[in-house]
Scaffold this active site. Structure first.
Site, PDB file in Angstrom:
ATOM      1  NE  ARG A 113      39.475 121.565 -55.750  1.00  0.00           N
ATOM      2  CZ  ARG A 113      39.619 120.996 -56.143  1.00  0.00           C
ATOM      3  NH1 ARG A 113      39.575 119.126 -56.408  1.00  0.00           N
ATOM      4  NH2 ARG A 113      39.284 121.296 -57.292  1.00  0.00           N
ATOM      5  CE  LYS A 135      47.677 130.812 -34.760  1.00  0.00           C
ATOM      6  NZ  LYS A 135      48.575 132.096 -33.603  1.00  0.00           N
ATOM      7  CD  GLU A 177      57.506 131.009 -27.898  1.00  0.00           C
ATOM      8  OE1 GLU A 177      56.278 130.909 -26.981  1.00  0.00           O
ATOM      9  OE2 GLU A 177      57.302 131.765 -28.414  1.00  0.00           O
ATOM     10  CE  LYS A 214      50.178 125.426 -30.352  1.00  0.00           C
ATOM     11  NZ  LYS A 214      51.377 126.223 -30.875  1.00  0.00           N
ATOM     12  CD  GLU A 224      45.383 133.813 -32.236  1.00  0.00           C
ATOM     13  OE1 GLU A 224      46.629 132.537 -32.251  1.00  0.00           O
ATOM     14  OE2 GLU A 224      45.738 134.716 -32.935  1.00  0.00           O
ATOM     15  NE  ARG A 228      45.897 128.517 -31.549  1.00  0.00           N
ATOM     16  CZ  ARG A 228      45.971 127.432 -32.672  1.00  0.00           C
ATOM     17  NH1 ARG A 228      45.111 127.245 -32.919  1.00  0.00           N
ATOM     18  NH2 ARG A 228      47.499 127.324 -32.911  1.00  0.00           N
ATOM     19  CG  ASN A 232      48.802 135.482 -29.123  1.00  0.00           C
ATOM     20  OD1 ASN A 232      50.056 135.269 -29.769  1.00  0.00           O
ATOM     21  ND2 ASN A 232      47.619 135.893 -29.721  1.00  0.00           N
ATOM     22  CG  HIS A 235      53.462 137.120 -28.992  1.00  0.00           C
ATOM     23  ND1 HIS A 235      53.700 135.617 -27.795  1.00  0.00           N
ATOM     24  CD2 HIS A 235      53.943 135.992 -30.548  1.00  0.00           C
ATOM     25  CE1 HIS A 235      54.370 134.791 -28.332  1.00  0.00           C
ATOM     26  NE2 HIS A 235      54.134 135.453 -29.502  1.00  0.00           N
ATOM     27  CG  HIS A 239      55.510 140.020 -33.440  1.00  0.00           C
ATOM     28  ND1 HIS A 239      54.418 141.630 -34.934  1.00  0.00           N
ATOM     29  CD2 HIS A 239      56.291 139.725 -34.052  1.00  0.00           C
ATOM     30  CE1 HIS A 239      54.486 140.337 -35.366  1.00  0.00           C
ATOM     31  NE2 HIS A 239      55.075 139.761 -35.479  1.00  0.00           N
ATOM     32  CG  HIS A 251      58.919 134.529 -31.995  1.00  0.00           C
ATOM     33  ND1 HIS A 251      57.713 135.410 -32.352  1.00  0.00           N
ATOM     34  CD2 HIS A 251      58.594 133.385 -31.352  1.00  0.00           C
ATOM     35  CE1 HIS A 251      57.463 135.077 -31.805  1.00  0.00           C
ATOM     36  NE2 HIS A 251      57.469 133.986 -30.938  1.00  0.00           N
TER      37      HIS A 251
HETATM   38  N1  LIG Z   1      53.389 127.674 -36.588  1.00  0.00           N
HETATM   39  C1  LIG Z   1      53.330 128.062 -35.317  1.00  0.00           C
HETATM   40  O1  LIG Z   1      51.709 128.057 -34.291  1.00  0.00           O
HETATM   41  C2  LIG Z   1      54.426 128.246 -35.040  1.00  0.00           C
HETATM   42  C3  LIG Z   1      54.739 129.282 -33.551  1.00  0.00           C
HETATM   43  C4  LIG Z   1      55.858 129.982 -33.191  1.00  0.00           C
HETATM   44  C5  LIG Z   1      56.813 129.664 -34.280  1.00  0.00           C
HETATM   45  N2  LIG Z   1      56.951 129.442 -35.643  1.00  0.00           N
HETATM   46  C6  LIG Z   1      57.451 129.492 -36.372  1.00  0.00           C
HETATM   47  O2  LIG Z   1      58.891 128.977 -36.515  1.00  0.00           O
HETATM   48  C7  LIG Z   1      59.822 129.631 -36.919  1.00  0.00           C
HETATM   49  C8  LIG Z   1      61.307 129.506 -35.774  1.00  0.00           C
HETATM   50  O3  LIG Z   1      61.206 128.154 -35.769  1.00  0.00           O
HETATM   51  P1  LIG Z   1      62.673 127.699 -34.434  1.00  0.00           P
HETATM   52  O4  LIG Z   1      63.218 128.345 -33.620  1.00  0.00           O
HETATM   53  O5  LIG Z   1      62.598 125.930 -34.813  1.00  0.00           O
HETATM   54  O6  LIG Z   1      63.419 128.268 -35.646  1.00  0.00           O
HETATM   55  P2  LIG Z   1      64.003 127.140 -37.194  1.00  0.00           P
HETATM   56  O7  LIG Z   1      63.071 126.454 -38.162  1.00  0.00           O
HETATM   57  O8  LIG Z   1      64.505 128.377 -38.458  1.00  0.00           O
HETATM   58  O9  LIG Z   1      65.695 126.996 -36.872  1.00  0.00           O
HETATM   59  C9  LIG Z   1      66.369 127.241 -36.111  1.00  0.00           C
HETATM   60  C10 LIG Z   1      67.946 126.763 -36.843  1.00  0.00           C
HETATM   61  O10 LIG Z   1      67.832 125.708 -35.958  1.00  0.00           O
HETATM   62  C11 LIG Z   1      68.720 124.380 -36.845  1.00  0.00           C
HETATM   63  N3  LIG Z   1      67.959 123.400 -36.592  1.00  0.00           N
HETATM   64  C12 LIG Z   1      66.727 122.658 -36.404  1.00  0.00           C
HETATM   65  N4  LIG Z   1      67.587 121.499 -35.224  1.00  0.00           N
HETATM   66  C13 LIG Z   1      67.744 121.181 -35.350  1.00  0.00           C
HETATM   67  C14 LIG Z   1      68.915 120.411 -34.282  1.00  0.00           C
HETATM   68  N5  LIG Z   1      68.712 119.578 -33.493  1.00  0.00           N
HETATM   69  N6  LIG Z   1      70.477 120.482 -33.648  1.00  0.00           N
HETATM   70  C15 LIG Z   1      70.710 121.352 -34.779  1.00  0.00           C
HETATM   71  N7  LIG Z   1      70.494 122.357 -35.631  1.00  0.00           N
HETATM   72  C16 LIG Z   1      68.880 122.270 -35.731  1.00  0.00           C
HETATM   73  C17 LIG Z   1      68.311 125.214 -38.274  1.00  0.00           C
HETATM   74  O11 LIG Z   1      68.961 124.415 -39.721  1.00  0.00           O
HETATM   75  C18 LIG Z   1      67.830 126.140 -37.937  1.00  0.00           C
HETATM   76  O12 LIG Z   1      69.013 126.557 -38.741  1.00  0.00           O
HETATM   77  C19 LIG Z   1      59.155 130.696 -37.252  1.00  0.00           C
HETATM   78  O13 LIG Z   1      58.920 131.016 -38.961  1.00  0.00           O
HETATM   79  C20 LIG Z   1      58.036 131.072 -36.674  1.00  0.00           C
HETATM   80  O14 LIG Z   1      57.390 131.758 -37.051  1.00  0.00           O
HETATM   81  C21 LIG Z   1      55.440 128.901 -36.051  1.00  0.00           C
END
Ligand SMILES: NC(=O)c1ccc[n+]([C@@H]2O[C@H](COP(=O)([O-])OP(=O)(O)OC[C@H]3O[C@@H](n4cnc5c(N)ncnc54)[C@H](O)[C@@H]3O)[C@@H](O)[C@H]2O)c1
Length: 331
Positions: A113, A135, A177, A214, A224, A228, A232, A235, A239, A251
């Protein structure tokens, strides 16, 4: 840098700076029973350095890539927590990008939980965005983040040294971003990004400033309902571009292109100059007809209208309600 902010009963402590990964043990409590989760693409030294700070920690490596954000991985995490006898006083620690932070946070939101979790983001995108704000999610039925919960991390440790190993394309993806946040909320940060100062010299400043934006936005509107939505910016079209590209565009790259349609002419010129400097796209590779079905699916739509963010100049924005057809007409 050390930031603390509260959300209802939750306090999330954020530690940012080069070398800050050494503080994870003290932040979490070295004697706690913890499970560290990383992905197979993250250089292993980061998770190992976190692991070494605890008396009782185990490691789980999940496959890298967005495909891992699913129920199978969730089950694997829950099963590992059960086998390691981690109870509600234990904690999860995500060491990786947004994918790892999102699924770790979601597992933490439902195991027993809800247990504590901490993020140690290692991509720029995760450092300025995904690791903060509560999130958490996984993808289901081909829809991103369909299953999720708001569950704030107890702490976030942002060590910008980890960005040294990050692929350039992933780095610029995260920078999109930062540019987005600067465009809507911080004229000084926007000017800093436009300056000729080398990125590695201003990295901690830009990460710190983006983080502050942020945190301010999340604090004011944790669920949101209003402000917040400013996050977007770009987006609505971005998106749709991301879905249509079927994995070819990241992204941040998709959002970069998506932002340029929601600006004044003057702002568009500045934005495009900045995006091009970091090899980010400035227009949609798809026509409006291709994007319309995805824009119409926008889950943030109410009564047929999509709330979009329009930026007049850095820091000056307003919300505009538009039909999907009006959005498509901009492309
Ligand atoms: N929760 C939120 O508010 C929020 C906001 C934006 C995005 N997201 C989510 O985040 C995800 C995208 O995140 P991302 O762009 O970090 O992608 P990711 O986590 O897939 O990482 C991208 C790649 O980089 C590699 N990597 C990570 N750190 C590294 C480092 N220091 N050196 C070398 N390689 C490294 C990973 O293995 C992966 O292959 C999506 O799932 C998206 O939906 C969430």
């Amino acid at each position: 840098m050390k930031l603390t902010f509260g959300f209802r009963a939750t306090v999330c402590e954020i530690i940012e700076g080069k070398g800050s990964m050494a503080h994870v043990g003290n932040l979490v409590g070295k004697a706690r029973n913890v499970l560290v989760i990383t992905d197979s693409g993250v250089p292993p030294q980061y998770a190992e350095s976190v692991l070494a700070q605890f008396y009782n920690a185990s490691l789980l490596i999940i496959p890298q890539g967005e495909e891992s954000k699913n129920f199978n991985t969730l089950e694997l995490i829950i099963d590992t927590l059960r086998k390691r006898e981690i109870d509600r006083y234990g904690a999860l620690i995500a060491v990786g990008g947004g994918m790892t932070c999102d699924i770790t946070g979601f597992a933490a939101s439902c195991y027993n939980r809800g247990i504590d979790y901490y993020n140690v983001p290692t991509t720029l995108l995760a450092q300025v965005d995904a690791s903060i704000g509560g999130k958490t999610a996984l993808n289901f039925g081909g829809i991103k983040n369909l299953v999720g919960a708001f569950h704030h991390p107890k702490g976030v440790v942002i060590d910008t040294d980890t960005l040294k190993t990050l692929d350039k394309r992933e780095f610029y993806n995260g920078l999109a971003e930062v540019i987005k946040m600067a465009a809507t909320s911080d004229p000084a940060l926007f000017s800093l990004l436009e300056s000729d100062l080398p990125l590695n010299e201003i990295l901690d400043d830009i990460v710190g400033a983006a983080l502050q934006i942020k945190c301010d936005v999340v604090l004011e509107d944790p669920l949101e309902h209003g402000l917040r939505k400013v996050l977007n910016f770009g987006h609505t079209i971005g998106h749709a571009i991301e879905i249509a590209s079927n994995g070819r565009l990241l992204h941040g790259e998709s959002i970069a292109a998506g932002m340029t349609y929601f600006c004044s002419d003057e702002m568009r010129k500045r934005l495009e100059r900045l995006l091009k400097r970091y090899y980010l796209p400035v227009k949609s590779p798809f026509s409006g007809e291709v994007l319309l079905p995805y824009i119409a699916l926008d889950k943030k739509r109410t009564e047929g209208l999509i709330t979009t963010v329009f930026v007049e100049s850095p820091g000056i924005f307003d919300f505009r309600k538009m039909t999907p057809e009006e959005v498509v007409a901009l492309i």
